[in-house]
Scaffold this active site. Structure first.
Site, PDB file in Angstrom:
ATOM      1  N   LEU A   3       0.838  -1.197   0.000  1.00 21.45           N
ATOM      2  CA  LEU A   3       0.000   0.000   0.000  1.00 21.45           C
ATOM      3  C   LEU A   3       0.872   1.245   0.000  1.00 21.45           C
ATOM      4  CD1 LEU A   3      -2.494  -1.056   2.812  1.00 21.45           C
ATOM      5  CD2 LEU A   3      -3.029  -0.839   0.389  1.00 21.45           C
ATOM      6  N   GLU A  18      -9.868   0.761   8.225  1.00 18.02           N
ATOM      7  CA  GLU A  18      -9.485  -0.445   8.968  1.00 18.02           C
ATOM      8  C   GLU A  18      -8.197  -0.191   9.725  1.00 18.02           C
ATOM      9  OE1 GLU A  18      -8.962  -3.448   6.018  1.00 18.02           O
ATOM     10  OE2 GLU A  18     -10.989  -3.222   5.238  1.00 18.02           O
ATOM     11  N   LYS A  23      -4.295  -1.069  10.540  1.00 17.55           N
ATOM     12  CA  LYS A  23      -3.170  -1.631   9.787  1.00 17.55           C
ATOM     13  C   LYS A  23      -2.392  -2.536  10.740  1.00 17.55           C
ATOM     14  CE  LYS A  23       0.500  -0.427   6.584  1.00 17.55           C
ATOM     15  NZ  LYS A  23       1.394  -1.482   7.037  1.00 17.55           N
ATOM     16  N   ASP A  34       0.272  -4.925  12.246  1.00 19.61           N
ATOM     17  CA  ASP A  34       1.716  -4.946  12.049  1.00 19.61           C
ATOM     18  C   ASP A  34       2.208  -6.390  12.176  1.00 19.61           C
ATOM     19  OD1 ASP A  34       4.164  -3.990  11.545  1.00 19.61           O
ATOM     20  OD2 ASP A  34       4.470  -3.031  13.493  1.00 19.61           O
ATOM     21  N   ARG A  77       3.814 -13.477   1.375  1.00 18.79           N
ATOM     22  CA  ARG A  77       3.933 -12.539   0.273  1.00 18.79           C
ATOM     23  C   ARG A  77       5.135 -12.860  -0.638  1.00 18.79           C
ATOM     24  NH1 ARG A  77       2.976  -7.174  -0.249  1.00 18.79           N
ATOM     25  NH2 ARG A  77       2.724  -6.874   1.984  1.00 18.79           N
ATOM     26  N   TYR A  81      -8.470  -9.328   5.836  1.00 24.24           N
ATOM     27  CA  TYR A  81      -8.956  -8.008   5.446  1.00 24.24           C
ATOM     28  C   TYR A  81      -9.145  -7.764   3.958  1.00 24.24           C
ATOM     29  CZ  TYR A  81      -3.836  -7.664   5.348  1.00 24.24           C
ATOM     30  OH  TYR A  81      -2.510  -7.899   5.142  1.00 24.24           O
ATOM     31  N   LYS A 141       0.228   6.037   8.375  1.00 30.20           N
ATOM     32  CA  LYS A 141       1.082   5.455   9.421  1.00 30.20           C
ATOM     33  C   LYS A 141       1.147   6.379  10.625  1.00 30.20           C
ATOM     34  CE  LYS A 141       4.323   2.728   7.806  1.00 30.20           C
ATOM     35  NZ  LYS A 141       4.856   1.444   7.805  1.00 30.20           N
ATOM     36  N   CYS A 184      38.052  -0.022  28.451  1.00 26.19           N
ATOM     37  CA  CYS A 184      36.953  -0.989  28.497  1.00 26.19           C
ATOM     38  C   CYS A 184      36.409  -1.072  29.923  1.00 26.19           C
ATOM     39  CB  CYS A 184      37.441  -2.358  28.051  1.00 26.19           C
ATOM     40  SG  CYS A 184      36.197  -3.643  28.277  1.00 26.19           S
ATOM     41  N   CYS A 238      37.408  -4.747  31.287  1.00 28.76           N
ATOM     42  CA  CYS A 238      38.759  -5.291  31.468  1.00 28.76           C
ATOM     43  C   CYS A 238      39.847  -4.213  31.425  1.00 28.76           C
ATOM     44  CB  CYS A 238      39.043  -6.372  30.425  1.00 28.76           C
ATOM     45  SG  CYS A 238      39.305  -5.696  28.785  1.00 28.76           S
ATOM     46  N   CYS A 281      36.745  -3.057  22.224  1.00 29.31           N
ATOM     47  CA  CYS A 281      37.745  -3.485  23.188  1.00 29.31           C
ATOM     48  C   CYS A 281      38.585  -4.550  22.470  1.00 29.31           C
ATOM     49  CB  CYS A 281      37.068  -4.099  24.411  1.00 29.31           C
ATOM     50  SG  CYS A 281      38.245  -5.027  25.409  1.00 29.31           S
ATOM     51  N   CYS A 303      38.777 -10.464  27.794  1.00 26.91           N
ATOM     52  CA  CYS A 303      37.683  -9.608  28.273  1.00 26.91           C
ATOM     53  C   CYS A 303      36.448 -10.482  28.515  1.00 26.91           C
ATOM     54  CB  CYS A 303      37.437  -8.531  27.220  1.00 26.91           C
ATOM     55  SG  CYS A 303      36.113  -7.404  27.642  1.00 26.91           S
TER      56      CYS A 303
HETATM   57  S1  IVH Z   1      -5.099  -4.352   2.223  1.00 30.15           S
HETATM   58  C1  IVH Z   1      -4.187  -4.535  -2.313  1.00 30.15           C
HETATM   59  N1  IVH Z   1      -5.636  -4.007   4.761  1.00 30.15           N
HETATM   60  O1  IVH Z   1       0.061  -3.705   5.118  1.00 30.15           O
HETATM   61  C2  IVH Z   1      -4.224  -4.156  -0.878  1.00 30.15           C
HETATM   62  N2  IVH Z   1      -3.387  -4.470   4.184  1.00 30.15           N
HETATM   63  O2  IVH Z   1       1.887  -1.849   3.769  1.00 30.15           O
HETATM   64  C3  IVH Z   1      -4.020  -5.293   0.008  1.00 30.15           C
HETATM   65  N3  IVH Z   1      -1.867  -4.636   6.115  1.00 30.15           N
HETATM   66  O3  IVH Z   1       0.494  -5.571   2.194  1.00 30.15           O
HETATM   67  C4  IVH Z   1      -3.696  -4.929   1.392  1.00 30.15           C
HETATM   68  N4  IVH Z   1      -3.370  -4.269   7.661  1.00 30.15           N
HETATM   69  O4  IVH Z   1       0.451  -6.810   4.577  1.00 30.15           O
HETATM   70  C5  IVH Z   1      -4.683  -4.256   3.857  1.00 30.15           C
HETATM   71  N5  IVH Z   1      -6.318  -3.726   6.972  1.00 30.15           N
HETATM   72  C6  IVH Z   1      -5.338  -3.978   6.080  1.00 30.15           C
HETATM   73  C7  IVH Z   1      -4.005  -4.208   6.462  1.00 30.15           C
HETATM   74  C8  IVH Z   1      -3.037  -4.439   5.475  1.00 30.15           C
HETATM   75  C9  IVH Z   1      -2.091  -4.540   7.425  1.00 30.15           C
HETATM   76  C10 IVH Z   1      -0.522  -4.905   5.551  1.00 30.15           C
HETATM   77  C11 IVH Z   1      -0.530  -5.819   4.354  1.00 30.15           C
HETATM   78  C12 IVH Z   1      -0.119  -4.914   3.222  1.00 30.15           C
HETATM   79  C13 IVH Z   1       0.757  -3.943   3.926  1.00 30.15           C
HETATM   80  C14 IVH Z   1       0.983  -2.679   3.138  1.00 30.15           C
END
Ligand code: IVH
Length: 681
Positions: A84, A113, A115, A117, A136, A225, A312, A406, A409, A424, A430
């Site tokens: 994205l 939605e 995101k 991690d 991926r 998602y 972000k 150091c 030692c 060191c 050491c």
């Molecule tokens: S949609 C074509 N929805 O963030 C779009 N991605 O930086 C498909 N990710 O590749 C992705 N939360 O691994 C989508 N609610 C969310 C997400 C999400 C995390 C990840 C995903 C994506 C990456 C992009």
């Protein structure tokens, strides 16, 4: 019980267990106790054992794992896995909205939605049954991690209802909840393994594990998602997600429709505040155009859809006081400054320490003891100091200075030209360097002696029983039985370690077992600077044994794949030190592997005695993997075609001279699929 009765009971038990899994792991609303659940599972396990004809790889009893994947198969994504576009400001979100409306007109609805991690995953269901889970990878093809993914209990193996498409893919993110992450790292520190830097790394490391029963223990979770494809039941993303939820898939509840940029901003603000209360990490929010027709009109750039964007979050930042700075010496002798802070709450945890990396960073911040500093948590576990609140600085404060000697030692520290770290130089005297090297030697990816850990190594060292890896193999029961020590672990708790007879037995067995560890890992375990896991593998393959590496010239070294001058020089220096040569001699005497293949037992002898040539580019596996398989199944891998060649495994674009030679000599050419069939794969 008749087989027919058993079949019915098995079906019913599987349905019940799947339903309880869904209630527990997706709806967080269990209706039976853990005990009752375990009873159902036990009954099913027993029936399946008694009536193996009703076995099903997707039975809920398979969630505990057990399948071992040696090398993950590569699978080409039916729809490429895109990423994205990122934004960091509200202005950029406004720009996105303007670009969208230019194409869609003013009637547009967004889905907002979280995101997640974690690590992206694509799940494919056929007739309602999970058939594959693929990472991926490079976006075009990824790793088949199905065996591992099956252990994640929030991923249904079999869907409920009956109105799902015959075959479809749904994508989402594998995450590790923070609680599981903390527990995992605690365990890792206890056994002397490097802790993971953050839950994302832990999740991605976990799904690439070879042993799926270990994955099962990691408590991963998965939020879905996105459904790629054209033949979906509804015309909007939101409706299709709701529908997928009905099939038992874990579609997060954290999604909202938005009709204006203001709605989007409210969603962002809300979650920027709320995210610390979530049980897992998110790094932003994702905004998607809801209507598929509009998504289609907006289209894609080479890397990402134009109909979606990620906002972000900025890293969280707090201000606290710098109390003191400690200087830590690592395995390589590098000295890292660590700031001790007035404890402060940051992104869900209490922060007491922050890394300062090196002398340049301290100088750049112009840091004084007692300063109020800004601390930020990026993607890493250890937070960093990003600035000083100069307005709070008082007169007569002392600057933070880097020691000249150091701290462990007292040797004079050195700084090589062009490098930011101080070292060191007292490699052999050491203590943290010696202990660090021992810890590296026994670590999982090296000799994997898991009956020894950081604490035990420290005890052995403190009692002057070991100073170098070779000393480990001279240990005898009478040396170590009864040793005792109390120490504090990471969170300040006092623990007592004592070498009882069971512990001693485990240690000695672990050491004995390590004598079968293949050469490439022994080479890695030696801890030669810049010789990491991959380099060790390449060296072992290229030079076959330690003697060839020891006697290799600079030119011979840099001629090997992936060996550059920095690595070559480090290897030459290491082997020119007589203590290292003595250590190798002792390890060799102890029985460690110092040449290739001595213990690489064949996986099978299906290809025994054959001479096989591999040529071209393959689609399921990489060429290297095919070559490995040839050898693992007992055949000889030949570089060129001759009378002696039994057959050629050819991918696309096979070398023309090989092809010509094969035709002249009448040597059979088989493709990748036919080759795999030979191996029953
Ligand atoms: S949609 C074509 N929805 O963030 C779009 N991605 O930086 C498909 N990710 O590749 C992705 N939360 O691994 C989508 N609610 C969310 C997400 C999400 C995390 C990840 C995903 C994506 C990456 C992009």
């Amino acid at each position: 019980m008749t087989p027919e009765q058993a079949r019915q009971r098995i079906t019913s038990l599987r349905e019940q267990i799947n339903r309880h899994n869904h209630l527990y792991y997706i709806l967080s609303a269990p209706v039976i106790s853990d005990y009752d659940f375990d009873q159902l599972l036990k009954e099913l396990e027993e029936l399946e054992k008694q009536f193996p004809e009703y076995d099903d790889p997707l039975s809920p009893t398979k969630r505990v794992g057990g399948d071992i994947t040696k090398e993950f198969k590569q699978i080409v994504h039916r729809y490429p896995m895109l990423s994205l576009g990122n934004t960091y400001s509200f202005e950029e979100v406004e720009d996105f909205d303007r670009r969208v409306r230019k194409v869609t007109g003013d009637k547009v609805t967004y889905v907002c939605e979280l995101k997640y991690d974690g690590v992206a995953i694509g799940l494919t269901y056929q007739k309602g049954r999970l058939i594959s889970a693929v990472t991926r990878g490079d976006g075009t093809r990824g790793d088949d991690v199905t065996a591992n993914i099956k252990t994640i209990r929030s991923i249904p193996l079999v869907l409920s209802g009956n109105d799902y498409p015959e075959e479809f893919e749904i994508r989402g993110e594998i995450i590790m909840p923070r609680k599981s992450f903390d527990k995992l790292n605690e365990e890792r520190i206890d056994v002397g393994d490097e802790p993971f830097a953050n839950p994302r790394n832990a999740a991605s490391g976990s799904i690439k594990l070879q042993d799926s029963s270990e994955v099962a223990r990691r408590n991963l979770d998965c939020y879905l998602y996105y459904m790629p494809g054209e033949s979906l039941a509804f015309s909007t993303h939101y409706q299709n997600m709701e529908k997928a939820r009905e099939w038992g898939l874990k579609i997060p509840a954290y999604l909202e429709l938005a009709h204006s940029v203001n709605d989007i901003f409210n969603f962002i603000d809300k979650w920027d505040q709320e995210r610390k209360n979530l049980p897992f990490d998110i790094d932003g929010v994702v905004i998607k155009v809801n209507e598929y027709a509009q998504q289609h009109d907006l289209g894609y750039t080479a890397k990402s859809p134009r109909w979606a964007i990620a906002y972000k979050f900025k890293a969280e930042k707090v201000c606290t006081q710098l109390l003191s700075v400690s200087f830590q010496v690592g395995r390589t002798g590098a000295v890292t400054p660590v700031a001790n802070l007035q404890p402060v709450q940051l992104a869900g945890t209490v922060v007491k320490r922050a890394t300062l990396h090196n002398a340049d960073i301290i100088q750049g911040l112009d840091l004084m003891l007692g300063d109020w500093v800004y601390v930020e948590k990026g993607g890493e576990i250890i937070p960093k100091i990003v600035g000083v609140a100069l307005e709070k600085r008082e007169a007569l404060m002392q600057p933070v200075t880097f020691p000249e000697r150091c701290p462990e030692c007292q040797s004079s520290l050195q700084r090589k030209e062009g490098e930011s770290a101080h070292y060191c130089p007292n490699e052999k005297g050491c203590p943290p360097q010696i202990k660090g090297k021992l810890e590296h030697f026994i670590s999982r990816k090296a000799m994997n002696i898991d009956s020894l850990g950081e604490g035990k190594i420290e005890m052995l060292y403190d009692n002057q029983l070991v100073n170098s890896p070779a000393d480990l193999y001279g240990l005898k029961e009478e040396h170590i039985l009864g040793l005792e020590k109390s120490f504090r672990n990471g969170d300040g708790k006092t623990k007592k370690l004592s070498f009882k007879s069971k512990t001693v037995e485990n240690i000695l067995n672990g050491l004995a077992k390590s004598k079968n560890v293949p050469f490439e890992r022994v080479l890695f375990a030696l801890g030669i600077r810049y010789v990491g896991e991959t380099v060790a593998k390449k060296l072992a393959r290229h030079f076959s044994n330690i003697e060839n590496i020891r006697t290799a010239t600079y030119d011979e070294l840099v001629n090997a794949e992936e060996i550059g001058d920095k690595i070559a020089e480090s290897i030459l220096a290491w082997f020119s030190d007589s203590d290292n040569l003595i250590m190798i001699e002792k390890l060799w005497q102890a029985g460690l592997q110092f040449e290739n293949n001595a213990t690489n037992e064949p996986v099978s002898d299906l290809l025994k005695g054959k001479s096989i040539v591999v040529s071209g580019v393959f689609s399921i596996y990489t060429r290297q993997q095919i070559e490995n398989m040839v050898e693992e199944h007992g055949a000889k891998l030949a570089g060129s075609v001759s009378k002696k060649t039994d057959f050629i495994v050819a991918g696309e674009n096979m070398g023309p001279s090989k092809l010509q030679k094969a035709q002249e000599l009448g040597i059979p050419i088989i493709n990748e699929k036919e080759f795999l069939e030979k191996l029953d794969l």
